[in-house]
Design an enzyme around this catalytic site. Structure first.
Site, PDB file in Angstrom:
ATOM      1  CE1 TYR A  94      -4.089   1.471   0.002  1.00 44.48           C
ATOM      2  CE2 TYR A  94      -3.288   2.736   1.708  1.00 44.48           C
ATOM      3  CZ  TYR A  94      -4.304   2.446   1.031  1.00 44.48           C
ATOM      4  OH  TYR A  94      -5.507   3.403   0.815  1.00 44.48           O
ATOM      5  CG  ASN A 167     -15.594   2.036   0.360  1.00 47.22           C
ATOM      6  OD1 ASN A 167     -14.408   2.389  -0.134  1.00 47.22           O
ATOM      7  ND2 ASN A 167     -15.915   0.842   0.472  1.00 47.22           N
ATOM      8  CB  SER A 194     -17.236  -2.074  -5.322  1.00 49.51           C
ATOM      9  OG  SER A 194     -17.098  -0.747  -5.831  1.00 49.51           O
ATOM     10  NE  ARG A 216     -15.403  -9.745 -11.379  1.00 46.17           N
ATOM     11  CZ  ARG A 216     -14.311 -10.558 -10.830  1.00 46.17           C
ATOM     12  NH1 ARG A 216     -13.693 -11.015 -11.581  1.00 46.17           N
ATOM     13  NH2 ARG A 216     -14.339 -10.626  -9.648  1.00 46.17           N
ATOM     14  CE1 TYR A 285     -13.345   3.659  -8.473  1.00 50.55           C
ATOM     15  CE2 TYR A 285     -13.091   2.491  -6.305  1.00 50.55           C
ATOM     16  CZ  TYR A 285     -13.730   2.591  -7.652  1.00 50.55           C
ATOM     17  OH  TYR A 285     -14.919   1.871  -7.561  1.00 50.55           O
ATOM     18  CG  MET A 288     -11.139  -4.107  -7.631  1.00 53.61           C
ATOM     19  SD  MET A 288     -10.267  -4.538  -5.831  1.00 53.61           S
ATOM     20  CE  MET A 288     -10.683  -6.108  -5.500  1.00 53.61           C
ATOM     21  CD1 TRP A 311      -4.974   6.210  -1.639  1.00 55.14           C
ATOM     22  CD2 TRP A 311      -2.965   7.033  -1.627  1.00 55.14           C
ATOM     23  NE1 TRP A 311      -4.251   5.594  -0.799  1.00 55.14           N
ATOM     24  CE2 TRP A 311      -3.005   6.318  -0.747  1.00 55.14           C
ATOM     25  CE3 TRP A 311      -1.741   7.996  -1.802  1.00 55.14           C
ATOM     26  CZ2 TRP A 311      -2.094   6.041   0.249  1.00 55.14           C
ATOM     27  CZ3 TRP A 311      -0.764   7.569  -1.047  1.00 55.14           C
ATOM     28  CH2 TRP A 311      -0.850   6.743   0.122  1.00 55.14           C
TER      29      TRP A 311
HETATM   30  N1  LIG Z   1      -8.095   5.178  -4.211  1.00 54.83           N
HETATM   31  C1  LIG Z   1      -8.838   5.176  -3.133  1.00 54.83           C
HETATM   32  O1  LIG Z   1      -8.674   6.324  -2.424  1.00 54.83           O
HETATM   33  C2  LIG Z   1      -9.567   4.057  -2.681  1.00 54.83           C
HETATM   34  C3  LIG Z   1     -10.794   4.417  -1.872  1.00 54.83           C
HETATM   35  C4  LIG Z   1     -11.346   3.303  -1.469  1.00 54.83           C
HETATM   36  C5  LIG Z   1     -11.324   2.092  -2.246  1.00 54.83           C
HETATM   37  N2  LIG Z   1     -10.178   1.935  -2.820  1.00 54.83           N
HETATM   38  C6  LIG Z   1     -10.028   0.579  -3.660  1.00 54.83           C
HETATM   39  O2  LIG Z   1     -11.302   0.421  -4.489  1.00 54.83           O
HETATM   40  C7  LIG Z   1     -11.244  -0.837  -4.304  1.00 54.83           C
HETATM   41  C8  LIG Z   1     -12.683  -1.294  -4.230  1.00 54.83           C
HETATM   42  O3  LIG Z   1     -12.818  -1.130  -2.792  1.00 54.83           O
HETATM   43  P1  LIG Z   1     -14.324  -1.586  -2.116  1.00 54.83           P
HETATM   44  O4  LIG Z   1     -14.101  -1.344  -0.684  1.00 54.83           O
HETATM   45  O5  LIG Z   1     -15.140  -0.992  -2.819  1.00 54.83           O
HETATM   46  O6  LIG Z   1     -14.230  -3.150  -2.598  1.00 54.83           O
HETATM   47  P2  LIG Z   1     -15.263  -4.383  -2.414  1.00 54.83           P
HETATM   48  O7  LIG Z   1     -16.588  -3.664  -1.823  1.00 54.83           O
HETATM   49  O8  LIG Z   1     -14.772  -5.209  -1.729  1.00 54.83           O
HETATM   50  O9  LIG Z   1     -15.761  -4.548  -4.036  1.00 54.83           O
HETATM   51  C9  LIG Z   1     -14.516  -5.333  -4.817  1.00 54.83           C
HETATM   52  C10 LIG Z   1     -15.089  -4.945  -6.160  1.00 54.83           C
HETATM   53  O10 LIG Z   1     -14.051  -5.479  -7.007  1.00 54.83           O
HETATM   54  C11 LIG Z   1     -14.491  -6.488  -8.212  1.00 54.83           C
HETATM   55  N3  LIG Z   1     -13.574  -7.281  -8.702  1.00 54.83           N
HETATM   56  C12 LIG Z   1     -12.841  -7.984  -7.717  1.00 54.83           C
HETATM   57  N4  LIG Z   1     -12.083  -8.685  -8.315  1.00 54.83           N
HETATM   58  C13 LIG Z   1     -11.994  -8.560  -9.851  1.00 54.83           C
HETATM   59  C14 LIG Z   1     -11.249  -8.690 -10.889  1.00 54.83           C
HETATM   60  N5  LIG Z   1     -10.272  -9.341 -11.047  1.00 54.83           N
HETATM   61  N6  LIG Z   1     -11.875  -8.364 -11.921  1.00 54.83           N
HETATM   62  C15 LIG Z   1     -12.919  -7.059 -11.835  1.00 54.83           C
HETATM   63  N7  LIG Z   1     -13.541  -6.714 -10.809  1.00 54.83           N
HETATM   64  C16 LIG Z   1     -13.135  -7.438  -9.751  1.00 54.83           C
HETATM   65  C17 LIG Z   1     -15.580  -7.123  -7.455  1.00 54.83           C
HETATM   66  O11 LIG Z   1     -16.454  -7.591  -8.318  1.00 54.83           O
HETATM   67  P3  LIG Z   1     -17.438  -8.984  -8.052  1.00 54.83           P
HETATM   68  O12 LIG Z   1     -18.447  -8.665  -7.135  1.00 54.83           O
HETATM   69  O13 LIG Z   1     -17.730  -9.372  -9.544  1.00 54.83           O
HETATM   70  O14 LIG Z   1     -16.486  -9.740  -7.384  1.00 54.83           O
HETATM   71  C18 LIG Z   1     -16.353  -5.971  -6.507  1.00 54.83           C
HETATM   72  O15 LIG Z   1     -17.445  -5.178  -7.216  1.00 54.83           O
HETATM   73  C19 LIG Z   1     -10.113  -1.672  -3.954  1.00 54.83           C
HETATM   74  O16 LIG Z   1      -9.247  -1.909  -4.661  1.00 54.83           O
HETATM   75  C20 LIG Z   1      -9.715  -0.602  -2.813  1.00 54.83           C
HETATM   76  O17 LIG Z   1      -8.613  -0.594  -2.242  1.00 54.83           O
HETATM   77  C21 LIG Z   1      -9.307   2.897  -3.232  1.00 54.83           C
END
Ligand SMILES: NC(=O)c1ccc[n+]([C@@H]2O[C@H](COP(=O)([O-])OP(=O)(O)OC[C@H]3O[C@@H](n4cnc5c(N)ncnc54)[C@H](OP(=O)(O)O)[C@@H]3O)[C@@H](O)[C@H]2O)c1
Length: 350
Positions: A94, A167, A194, A216, A285, A288, A311
């Site tokens: 991270y 989120n 997500s 998906r 952001y 995955m 971020w």
């Molecule tokens: N940059 C930032 O400030 C920031 C802030 C918040 C979150 N994030 C990032 O955003 C992402 C999502 O976070 P979250 O808490 O919303 O996650 P989450 O609720 O666990 O959801 C994960 C999502 O990713 C999809 N996914 C998983 N593997 C995949 C793949 N190989 N190909 C395509 N889609 C895939 C899942 O789809 P399925 O249901 O189809 O498996 C689901 O929609 C994470 O990487 C997190 O670190 C970044």
């Protein structure tokens, strides 16, 4: 996913290895401390001393609660989720890594038990959430500095409060900081189911924005579609449908989006770009799919698309009260505030 599952996993692993220990001599992580306490066993925490697979490196430990100093707040944690970034942090992948040993967890909500003599922002009974990443929320109690906490209303659902600081904030910032969208404009996103995606749907709806939500495919796609529609999603399409030429007909009904939110990368992000309006922005952001983003040269030249990243941890750092105050002091806000106070006083006394 909630921390009780991790607590159980860690407890099981710890019991198996008979290593349920008081953390002796742990150095102070950023905003907390391990020191003497009348009843050290009161505080349990999920601690990692090395980076690695969470199931292997996270252990349930008993920690000592430090005394509450003047600017400190004693907090009893009420709920703490497991966010993908918590896992990345433990793995060491991270952008921000706490000093080890560290308590896991970046999100959660706690209730104030006691405050130091100089604390003015919160009082016992208030609910508080972390102001920034790296606080270490996977513990039963802690003593944090007041500046590390933000008070939130205590009449909102516990799970909402515990998941407020990452989120929904990410969703709101991405919807408002990159393109000047007006009610009726549209936004396209992938991984729409997500946590971030669901927040995007709800906040976009509240802002009057129309959403095109890519997910998906799955056997029970209709159940997911219904769930997202109930949250306010307008269109829900699968990754496969997005690739079909007939998807273009969607834009007879909805304006072409000027903002795309990319959580996935790889082919999915290339497809988002294909549907962006000229001059539009794709904000990445998450990654995955662990695949790079490929943008065609013609999209960049002829459509002038913009690729940006977001971020939240950096945003919070850049907008912390301390950094805002530094900026404000050097520029104009402080004198203006003084002037305004003067005007108010004048009008009152007349
Ligand atoms: N940059 C930032 O400030 C920031 C802030 C918040 C979150 N994030 C990032 O955003 C992402 C999502 O976070 P979250 O808490 O919303 O996650 P989450 O609720 O666990 O959801 C994960 C999502 O990713 C999809 N996914 C998983 N593997 C995949 C793949 N190989 N190909 C395509 N889609 C895939 C899942 O789809 P399925 O249901 O189809 O498996 C689901 O929609 C994470 O990487 C997190 O670190 C970044």
């Amino acid at each position: 996913m909630w921390v009780s599952r991790v607590l159980w996993l860690a407890r099981t692993a710890a019991l198996l290895r008979r290593r349920l220990l008081v953390a002796p001599g742990c150095p102070r992580p950023a905003t907390t401390a391990y020191s003497a306490s009348a009843d050290p066993s009161r505080v349990r925490a999920l601690v990692y001393e090395h980076h690695g697979h969470p199931a292997k490196v996270v252990e349930l430990k008993n920690l000592e609660l430090p005394a509450v100093g003047g600017s400190d707040v004693h907090v009893k944690m009420l709920a703490a989720p497991i966010n993908p970034s918590d896992i990345n942090m433990i793995q060491g992948n991270y952008g921000l890594l706490p000093k080890l040993p560290a308590v896991g967890g970046n999100e959660g909500v706690g209730q104030v038990v006691a405050v130091g003599s100089s604390v003015t922002g919160v009082k016992p009974g208030d609910w508080v959430i972390p102001a920034a990443a790296g606080l270490g929320t996977w513990r039963t109690e802690a003593v944090f500095n007041e500046e590390a906490l933000i008070a939130v209303p205590s009449d909102i659902p516990l799970q909402s409060a515990a998941t407020l600081s990452v989120n929904p904030c990410t969703a709101y910032r991405m919807l408002t900081d990159f393109e000047q969208l007006q009610p009726g404009d549209s936004v396209i996103q992938n991984a729409s189911n997500s946590g971030v995606g669901q927040a995007v749907i709800q906040i976009a709806r509240a802002l009057g924005l129309r959403t095109i939500n890519v997910v998906r495919d799955r056997p029970d796609i209709q159940t997911l579609t219904n769930k997202l529609k109930n949250l306010g999603a307008e269109h829900i399409i699968t990754e496969e449908e997005l690739r079909k030429p007939e998807t273009k007909s969607l834009f007879k009904d909805v304006p072409q989006p000027r903002l795309a939110l990319n959580c996935v990368g790889g082919r999915s992000s290339t497809e988002l770009l294909r549907h962006l309006a000229p001059g539009g922005t794709m904000v990445t952001y998450g990654g995955m799919a662990k695949q790079p983003i490929i943008a065609s040269v013609s999209q960049l030249i002829f459509k002038d698309l913009k690729l940006r990243g977001f971020w939240l941890s950096q945003w919070k750092k850049d907008h912390s009260p301390a950094s805002l105050y530094r900026g404000a002091f050097n520029i104009t806000t402080l004198p203006k505030r003084k002037m305004l106070r003067g005007e108010v006083t004048c009008s009152r006394s007349q």
